[in-house]
Design an enzyme around this catalytic site. Structure first.
Site, PDB file in Angstrom:
ATOM      1  N   HIS A  23       0.870  -1.203   0.000  1.00 19.50           N
ATOM      2  CA  HIS A  23       0.000   0.000   0.000  1.00 19.50           C
ATOM      3  C   HIS A  23       0.893   1.236   0.000  1.00 19.50           C
ATOM      4  O   HIS A  23       0.801   2.065   0.919  1.00 19.50           O
ATOM      5  CB  HIS A  23      -0.927   0.044   1.221  1.00 19.50           C
ATOM      6  CG  HIS A  23      -2.117  -0.856   1.111  1.00 19.50           C
ATOM      7  ND1 HIS A  23      -2.845  -1.269   2.200  1.00 19.50           N
ATOM      8  CD2 HIS A  23      -2.723  -1.421   0.046  1.00 19.50           C
ATOM      9  CE1 HIS A  23      -3.838  -2.055   1.800  1.00 19.50           C
ATOM     10  NE2 HIS A  23      -3.787  -2.169   0.498  1.00 19.50           N
ATOM     11  N   HIS A  79     -11.299  -8.645  -7.405  1.00 17.09           N
ATOM     12  CA  HIS A  79     -11.017  -7.367  -6.726  1.00 17.09           C
ATOM     13  C   HIS A  79     -10.043  -6.589  -7.610  1.00 17.09           C
ATOM     14  O   HIS A  79      -9.045  -7.141  -8.072  1.00 17.09           O
ATOM     15  CB  HIS A  79     -10.408  -7.692  -5.357  1.00 17.09           C
ATOM     16  CG  HIS A  79      -9.928  -6.540  -4.566  1.00 17.09           C
ATOM     17  ND1 HIS A  79     -10.516  -5.292  -4.608  1.00 17.09           N
ATOM     18  CD2 HIS A  79      -8.916  -6.440  -3.668  1.00 17.09           C
ATOM     19  CE1 HIS A  79      -9.877  -4.491  -3.776  1.00 17.09           C
ATOM     20  NE2 HIS A  79      -8.902  -5.155  -3.203  1.00 17.09           N
ATOM     21  N   GLU A  81      -8.067  -3.986  -7.009  1.00 23.29           N
ATOM     22  CA  GLU A  81      -6.865  -3.310  -6.507  1.00 23.29           C
ATOM     23  C   GLU A  81      -5.652  -3.822  -7.287  1.00 23.29           C
ATOM     24  O   GLU A  81      -5.608  -4.975  -7.728  1.00 23.29           O
ATOM     25  CB  GLU A  81      -6.705  -3.539  -4.990  1.00 23.29           C
ATOM     26  CG  GLU A  81      -5.795  -2.492  -4.365  1.00 23.29           C
ATOM     27  CD  GLU A  81      -5.866  -2.445  -2.836  1.00 23.29           C
ATOM     28  OE1 GLU A  81      -6.570  -3.262  -2.231  1.00 23.29           O
ATOM     29  OE2 GLU A  81      -5.190  -1.563  -2.256  1.00 23.29           O
ATOM     30  N   ASP A  83      -2.756  -4.844  -6.845  1.00 26.66           N
ATOM     31  CA  ASP A  83      -1.982  -6.055  -6.532  1.00 26.66           C
ATOM     32  C   ASP A  83      -2.633  -7.311  -7.124  1.00 26.66           C
ATOM     33  O   ASP A  83      -1.992  -8.361  -7.177  1.00 26.66           O
ATOM     34  CB  ASP A  83      -1.760  -6.208  -5.018  1.00 26.66           C
ATOM     35  CG  ASP A  83      -3.025  -6.068  -4.203  1.00 26.66           C
ATOM     36  OD1 ASP A  83      -3.907  -5.288  -4.596  1.00 26.66           O
ATOM     37  OD2 ASP A  83      -3.124  -6.732  -3.158  1.00 26.66           O
TER      38      ASP A  83
HETATM   39 FE1  FEO Z   1      -7.219  -5.173  -1.635  1.00 29.50          FE
HETATM   40 FE2  FEO Z   1      -4.772  -7.461  -1.948  1.00 29.50          FE
HETATM   41  O1  FEO Z   1      -5.772  -5.994  -2.419  1.00 29.50           O
END
Ligand code: FEO
Length: 395
Positions: A23, A79, A81, A83
Site C-alpha cells: 500500500h 477485486h 486493486e 496487486d
Molecule cells: Fe485489496 Fe490485496 O488488495
C-alpha cells in the site's frame, strides 16, 4: 511454475520475497507477500485474478508456458486493486475480447484504473457460471471487504472458495499450503493483516461470514489472494475472523510513547512497573513509536484491553510520531478499549489534553485525565508514575 491446488485447479501467481512495504509505504511486510492467481482447466479454462503490476510481464510470460492464452475462456477479477488486477493490461494485449467477470463496482474500478472498455460481465451474489465437468463457479459479493468491488467465488464439486483478500496474509512461502509453513509466523501475519486492513470493516466481516456459512457450502480449501492456501482445517481461519471481528481483546496492556530527553520513556517504564505490582498476570508491552514499526504497534493495540499513550509537550503540541499514530488508529476503528495518557513537559504541558482528545476521538474509553511530569522525573514523580500504574493494573 504452477502448483496444483486440487484436481484441475492450479496456482499461477507470484511469490514476492523482496516486498518490505505494501500500500505504498503504509503497511510493513516483514515476511514478504504473494499475489495468488489461479487457473482452472476444465472444459472451460478460467483465470482467477492476476498479480501486482511490477510482475505483469513475468506473470504473462509464465502463463503462456502453462496455456495458450487464446484458450482461456474467461477471466474473473475478484477485486480490482492493483496487486490483483495489475497484470490485466499486459494480458489483455493478447486476448482483448475475453470476458471479464467482476462486480458492477469492479467494472468501475477496473475502468478507473486502466481506462479500457473491456468485455465486462458484471455479476451479483448467487450468479453462476459453468466451467464444465458438472462444476460451476458461484459468485459472492464481498462489498467493503475491503473495497466496494470485492467479491469471492466458489467452485462446486472441488469445494474451493477463492476468497481474494479475505483470510489472506502478507507471507511469502515456497510451500504455499497452510500446513507446510511455520504456524507462529503464519498466524502473526494473519492477525496483523486483520488488525491493519480489515478491522474497520469488522461488523461486515461477521455478517458476511454468517451469510456464507448459512449457504451450507462445503469448504475444503480457501484459496486466498495473499499468502497461504488453507487446505488443512480451512475453517480455522474463518473461526479466527469471527473472534477478531467481535471487539477482540486479550489480557494485555500496551504503552505507546515517544520521548525527547528520556523523561517520557522513564515515565512509561515506571507506569509499567506499577501495573506489574498490581497485576502479575497481565501482558505488559512498551513501544517507542519512533523506533518500532507502526503496523506492528497497531497489531498490539488490537490485542490490548488498555492502551496508554505518552508524549512530551513540544510547541504546545505532541510529537509527530504520536500524532501520526493517532491518524492510523482513528481509521482502524478499534473497539472495546480503555486508554489514558502520560508525558513530560517543561512549561505549557498541553500534551495530555491533546492526547486525551485523540484518545476519545479514536473511540477509546478515557480512564482518567492522565499523568504529567514537569521536567525530568525525580524520585517523587517516578513514585507517582508507579502509583498511576497500580491504578491501571487494578482495572
Ligand atoms: Fe485489496 Fe490485496 O488488495
Amino acid at each position: 511454475m504452477n502448483v496444483k491446488i486440487k484436481n484441475n485447479v492450479f496456482w499461477v501467481g507470484k511469490v514476492d520475497w523482496e516486498l518490505k512495504k505494501f500500500h505504498g509505504n503504509e503497511y510493513s511486510t516483514n515476511h514478504g507477500s504473494s499475489y495468488n492467481s489461479y487457473l482452472i482447466r476444465e472444459d472451460k479454462n478460467v483465470l482467477i485474478d492476476t498479480v501486482w503490476l511490477p510482475f505483469a510481464k513475468e506473470f504473462v510470460d509464465n502463463l503462456k508456458k502453462e496455456i495458450d492464452l487464446k484458450k482461456i475462456d474467461f477471466i474473473i477479477i475478484n477485486h480490482a486493486e492493483i496487486d490483483h488486477s495489475g497484470a490485466l493490461y499486459e494480458l489483455m494485449k493478447y486476448i482483448p475480447d475475453i470476458p471479464i467477470y467482476c462486480t458492477e463496482n469492479g467494472v468501475k474500478s477496473i475502468k478507473g484504473h486502466y481506462h479500457q472498455d473491456w468485455n465486462f460481465k458484471p455479476v451479483k451474489t448467487g450468479d453462476k457460471v459453468t466451467v464444465g465437468n458438472g462444476k460451476e463457479l458461484i459468485f459472492v459479493e464481498m462489498k467493503m471487504l475491503h473495497w466496494p468491488d470485492s467479491m469471492a467465488c466458489y467452485l462446486t464439486d472441488d469445494n474451493i472458495l477463492f476468497s481474494n483478500d479475505a483470510f489472506g496474509q502478507h507471507y511469502a512461502s515456497e510451500y504455499l499450503f497452510n500446513d507446510l509453513v511455520n504456524q507462529n509466523e503464519l498466524f502473526n501475519e494473519c492477525i496483523k493483516y486483520y488488525a491493519n486492513i480489515l478491522n474497520p470493516f469488522s461488523k461486515l466481516v461477521e455478517k458476511k461470514i454468517k451469510e456464507v456459512l448459512s449457504l451450507n457450502l462445503q469448504i475444503d480449501i480457501i484459496a486466498t489472494s495473499h499468502g497461504v492456501v488453507w487446505r488443512n482445517n480451512p475453517t480455522q481461519i474463518v473461526e479466527k475472523y469471527l473472534e477478531w471481528s467481535n471487539a477482540y481483546l486479550e489480557d494485555q496492556i500496551t504503552l505507546v510513547y515517544d520521548t525527547m530527553w528520556e523523561g517520557t520513556r522513564r515515565m512509561a517504564e515506571s507506569i509499567a512497573q506499577g501495573i506489574k505490582i498490581a497485576n502479575k498476570r497481565v501482558n505488559i508491552k512498551l513501544f517507542n513509536a519512533a523506533k518500532i514499526d507502526k503496523n506492528d504497534i497497531m497489531t498490539e493495540i488490537f490485542k490490548s484491553r488498555i492502551v496508554l499513550f505518552g508524549s512530551p509537550t513540544i510547541n504546545r503540541g505532541i510529537l509527530t510520531t504520536m500524532a501520526g499514530l493517532f491518524e492510523e488508529i482513528k481509521g482502524l476503528k478499534f473497539e472495546n478499549k480503555k486508554a489514558a495518557s502520560f508525558g513530560c513537559y517543561g512549561w505549557g504541558g498541553e500534551s495530555l489534553s491533546i492526547l486525551n482528545k485523540n484518545i476519545t476521538d479514536s473511540g477509546f474509553e478515557l480512564i482518567n485525565e492522565g499523568i504529567k511530569c514537569q521536567w525530568n522525573p525525580d524520585d517523587e514523580s517516578i513514585n507517582n508514575c508507579v502509583n498511576f500504574g497500580k491504578v491501571i493494573g487494578n482495572i
